[in-house]
Motif scaffolding. Structure first.
Motif: not given
Length: 168
Positions: A92-119
C-alpha cells in the motif's frame, strides 16, 4: 514519510514489514505453506541480531509513526563490494518514492565506504525486479537459488557508477 536509521526498538516493526511484504510479493511464486510459516517472532529475533551488527546500514521508512518499509546493505570486507540485502515496502506504500529514497541512502553509504561495486540478488519472478534496472543496475547473470525446498530463478544486478542512483 520519514527515513531514519533502525534502532533495536524497531525490530518488531521491521519483522512485520519483512513477513507481510514476503507474503504479498511472493504469493503464487513461493509455496503458500512456506509463506504461511513465516513468523513475526522469528524475524524479530533475526533483526534483533542484525541491527547491532549493521546499524548504519538498516534504514526504515515511517509514515505516521508506523514502519512501512526498510532497506539494508553491507560491505563485504573480503571483496570491498557493497550488497543490497533487502528493500521491502508494504504494498500500500509502494509507488510513493520510498524505495528511491532508501536506494539513495544505501548508495551514499556505499560511496562513503568506497565500495568498488554494488550488487543485489532478486527473484526474477518478483514484479518489482525491474526497479533495480530503473536505477542503472546492470543485469549480469541469472541462476537458480533454493527457497522452500524448491528452486527459483534469481537475477543479479550490479552498479560500478553511483551517479545513476544518487542523482535520480
Amino acid at each position: 514519510m520519514k527515513l531514519r536509521l533502525a534502532e533495536m526498538k524497531d525490530a518488531m516493526g521491521i519483522a512485520k514489514v519483512h513477513v507481510d511484504s514476503w507474503r504479498q510479493t511472493y504469493e503464487g511464486i513461493i509455496p503458500d505453506d512456506y509463506l504461511a510459516s513465516l513468523s513475526y517472532e522469528s524475524r524479530k529475533e533475526l533483526w534483533e541480531y542484525l541491527i547491532p551488527k549493521v546499524h548504519a546500514n538498516v534504514i526504515i521508512a515511517e509514515v505516521d509513526g508506523e514502519i512501512v518499509g526498510f532497506a539494508s546493505g553491507r560491505i563485504d570486507p573480503k571483496t570491498c563490494e557493497g550488497e543490497i540485502g533487502a528493500i521491502y515496502i508494504l504494498q500500500g506504500f509502494q509507488g510513493r518514492g520510498i524505495g528511491r529514497e532508501m536506494m539513495q541512502q544505501l548508495f551514499a553509504f556505499f560511496e562513503k565506504e568506497n565500495a568498488e561495486r554494488v550488487k543485489v540478488e532478486v527473484l526474477s519472478a518478483n514484479k518489482s525486479a525491474s526497479f533495480y534496472g530503473s536505477f542503472g543496475g546492470r543485469e549480469y547473470c541469472t541462476k537458480d537459488i533454493e527457497i522452500a525446498d524448491g528452486f527459483h530463478e534469481a537475477t543479479y544486478y550490479e552498479w560500478t557508477d553511483y551517479k545513476a542512483v544518487l542523482e535520480k
